[in-house]
Design a protein around this motif. Structure first.
Motif, PDB file in Angstrom:
ATOM      1  N   GLY A  23      25.869  12.671  16.688  1.00  0.00           N
ATOM      2  CA  GLY A  23      24.885  13.594  16.143  1.00  0.00           C
ATOM      3  C   GLY A  23      24.594  13.360  14.677  1.00  0.00           C
ATOM      4  N   THR A  24      23.592  14.081  14.186  1.00  0.00           N
ATOM      5  CA  THR A  24      23.181  14.004  12.780  1.00  0.00           C
ATOM      6  C   THR A  24      24.116  14.857  11.929  1.00  0.00           C
ATOM      7  N   ILE A  25      24.470  14.338  10.770  1.00  0.00           N
ATOM      8  CA  ILE A  25      25.337  15.093   9.858  1.00  0.00           C
ATOM      9  C   ILE A  25      24.496  16.051   9.022  1.00  0.00           C
ATOM     10  N   HIS A  26      24.856  17.317   9.076  1.00  0.00           N
ATOM     11  CA  HIS A  26      24.206  18.344   8.260  1.00  0.00           C
ATOM     12  C   HIS A  26      25.198  19.492   8.047  1.00  0.00           C
ATOM     13  N   SER A  27      24.843  20.428   7.198  1.00  0.00           N
ATOM     14  CA  SER A  27      25.646  21.632   6.928  1.00  0.00           C
ATOM     15  C   SER A  27      27.127  21.272   6.779  1.00  0.00           C
ATOM     16  N   ASP A  28      28.005  21.900   7.585  1.00  0.00           N
ATOM     17  CA  ASP A  28      29.448  21.647   7.473  1.00  0.00           C
ATOM     18  C   ASP A  28      29.971  20.752   8.599  1.00  0.00           C
ATOM     19  N   ARG A  29      29.078  20.056   9.266  1.00  0.00           N
ATOM     20  CA  ARG A  29      29.478  19.248  10.422  1.00  0.00           C
ATOM     21  C   ARG A  29      30.564  18.216  10.079  1.00  0.00           C
ATOM     22  N   TYR A  30      30.381  17.517   8.958  1.00  0.00           N
ATOM     23  CA  TYR A  30      31.319  16.433   8.666  1.00  0.00           C
ATOM     24  C   TYR A  30      32.705  16.975   8.367  1.00  0.00           C
ATOM     25  N   ARG A  31      32.790  18.129   7.709  1.00  0.00           N
ATOM     26  CA  ARG A  31      34.097  18.742   7.434  1.00  0.00           C
ATOM     27  C   ARG A  31      34.823  19.053   8.744  1.00  0.00           C
ATOM     28  N   ILE A  32      34.095  19.596   9.703  1.00  0.00           N
ATOM     29  CA  ILE A  32      34.691  19.947  10.992  1.00  0.00           C
ATOM     30  C   ILE A  32      35.122  18.693  11.747  1.00  0.00           C
ATOM     31  N   ILE A  33      34.275  17.660  11.718  1.00  0.00           N
ATOM     32  CA  ILE A  33      34.606  16.397  12.396  1.00  0.00           C
ATOM     33  C   ILE A  33      35.885  15.794  11.820  1.00  0.00           C
ATOM     34  N   ARG A  34      36.001  15.801  10.494  1.00  0.00           N
ATOM     35  CA  ARG A  34      37.203  15.232   9.853  1.00  0.00           C
ATOM     36  C   ARG A  34      38.456  15.993  10.269  1.00  0.00           C
ATOM     37  N   GLU A  35      38.356  17.316  10.345  1.00  0.00           N
ATOM     38  CA  GLU A  35      39.503  18.133  10.732  1.00  0.00           C
ATOM     39  C   GLU A  35      39.892  17.875  12.188  1.00  0.00           C
ATOM     40  N   ILE A  36      38.908  17.791  13.052  1.00  0.00           N
ATOM     41  CA  ILE A  36      39.185  17.545  14.470  1.00  0.00           C
ATOM     42  C   ILE A  36      39.749  16.139  14.672  1.00  0.00           C
ATOM     43  N   LYS A  37      39.215  15.168  13.943  1.00  0.00           N
ATOM     44  CA  LYS A  37      39.734  13.800  14.041  1.00  0.00           C
ATOM     45  C   LYS A  37      41.196  13.744  13.594  1.00  0.00           C
ATOM     46  N   SER A  38      41.516  14.478  12.531  1.00  0.00           N
ATOM     47  CA  SER A  38      42.891  14.520  12.040  1.00  0.00           C
ATOM     48  C   SER A  38      43.832  15.091  13.096  1.00  0.00           C
ATOM     49  N   GLN A  39      43.422  16.190  13.731  1.00  0.00           N
ATOM     50  CA  GLN A  39      44.242  16.797  14.780  1.00  0.00           C
ATOM     51  C   GLN A  39      44.353  15.880  15.998  1.00  0.00           C
ATOM     52  N   ALA A  40      43.235  15.248  16.361  1.00  0.00           N
ATOM     53  CA  ALA A  40      43.216  14.369  17.530  1.00  0.00           C
ATOM     54  C   ALA A  40      44.135  13.159  17.320  1.00  0.00           C
ATOM     55  N   ASP A  41      44.101  12.588  16.107  1.00  0.00           N
ATOM     56  CA  ASP A  41      44.952  11.438  15.796  1.00  0.00           C
ATOM     57  C   ASP A  41      46.433  11.794  15.935  1.00  0.00           C
ATOM     58  N   LYS A  42      46.800  12.996  15.507  1.00  0.00           N
ATOM     59  CA  LYS A  42      48.197  13.444  15.592  1.00  0.00           C
ATOM     60  C   LYS A  42      48.651  13.583  17.045  1.00  0.00           C
ATOM     61  N   LYS A  43      47.704  13.935  17.925  1.00  0.00           N
ATOM     62  CA  LYS A  43      48.038  14.118  19.340  1.00  0.00           C
ATOM     63  C   LYS A  43      47.834  12.839  20.162  1.00  0.00           C
TER      64      LYS A  43
END
Length: 334
Positions: A173-193
């Motif tokens: 998807g297109t990056i806008h608003s707070d999307r990238y912050r959320i993606i980074r947080e989810i990627k961090s959690q996903a990497d740990k799991k």
């Protein structure tokens, strides 16, 4: 079904990941003659980026652009004029279209919230039919018909609960608003799991990357290579999602309507993680298929991955198809 046989349609819509072509092709498949024009008078990446900042920058260019369109179509006869979003189309152009084609039904479809489309409120009354994907907007405006988005035929897939997917989570998807912050947080959690992820973070231009670097704190220290500046086609998106276990959807915080990605998951019978709380109001919502997360306190629900996808009934499934969307937007069954 040739429900649009012998009908001619003027279709004006922004270019958005090839969906405008899919809509035009489906209307032709249903029997219509379709003349398509881009709703935007600007096509270069930098111009599109500036359009986000202030649409009035290109007002004169837009007037000339639409005057040229009217010259090309002046001798045609239309049964329907379908406009999507109407972000750049001047009010004067709508008036000219009504004058030129008095018997045509003017339909406007909004795939963005009213507050995100500058100047749209003064244009609504000029259309015979106005529909929106945003439930909240339609509840506040009784003259706007609620109609969610659609999935294209590329996204029609049978249920597959197999575990041999390339990715556990994907986002395109297109990056806008707070999307990238959320993606980074989810990627961090996903990497740990140990989850396998695919993230396609699109920006309209390199200008937008540098603009966000200056204006958004979550972009500090972020390298340009983390973003894509080329659009990915709907067919390629469908292939990636088909090879994904769970798809991530992050709606704009000022938007309550469901994104295209959300509706596409209906077509693909795919599980979804979304930040959009309003999804619980829809007829296809099932907590076994859809997990709603808090965008400010993000937590990936572990047990969600273990539950198999629950099939929707056929009537609900068809309701979100592109064919039914066209029928509803043009009011063919009213």
């Amino acid at each position: 079904m040739m429900i649009l046989e012998k009908k001619r349609i003027l279709f004006i819509a922004p270019s958005f990941f090839g969906y405008e072509e899919k809509i035009a092709d489906k209307m032709r498949e249903l029997g219509a003659v379709v003349d398509y024009f881009d709703e935007r008078s600007v096509t270069k990446p930098l111009e599109k980026a500036l359009l986000k900042v202030n649409p009035r920058i290109f007002h004169r260019k837009t007037i000339r652009y639409y005057d040229n369109i009217i010259k090309k179509i002046a001798n045609n006869n239309y049964d329907f004029i379908l406009v999507i979003k109407c972000e750049m189309m001047p009010k004067e152009t709508i008036d000219k279209l009504k004058e030129l084609f008095p018997s045509a039904i003017l339909c406007l479809y909004l795939y963005d919230s009213l507050r995100n489309i500058k100047g749209i409120s003064s244009k609504l009354s000029k259309f015979d039919r106005v529909l929106s994907f945003d439930l909240e907007d339609t509840e506040k405006n009784k003259n706007i018909i609620f109609r969610p988005l659609f999935f294209i035929d590329d996204y029609k897939k049978d249920i597959s609960n197999k575990d041999n997917k390339l990715y556990d989570i994907s986002f395109i998807g297109t990056i806008h608003s707070d999307r990238y912050r959320i993606i980074r947080e989810i990627k961090s959690q996903a990497d740990k799991k140990g989850y396998k992820c695919f993230f396609y973070c699109y920006l309209q231009s390199q200008f937008m990357y540098y603009f966000y670097k200056l204006t958004k704190k979550e972009f500090r220290g972020v390298k340009k290579k983390e973003f894509k500046f080329d659009k990915i086609g709907s067919t390629d998106i469908a292939k990636i999602i088909d090879n994904t276990k769970v798809v991530l959807d992050i709606q704009h915080p000022k938007q309550t309507g469901l994104t295209m990605r959300t509706i596409e998951m209906i077509g693909m019978n795919k599980k979804l993680i979304t930040t959009n709380e309003s999804i619980k109001k829809y007829d296809f919502y099932n907590p076994d298929n859809i997990a709603v997360i808090n965008r400010k306190h993000i937590e990936i629900p572990q047990d969600f991955y273990e539950k198999p996808f629950k099939k929707l009934n056929d009537k609900v499934y068809y309701k979100y198809s592109l064919e039914k969307w066209i029928i509803d937007v043009l009011g063919l069954e009213d």
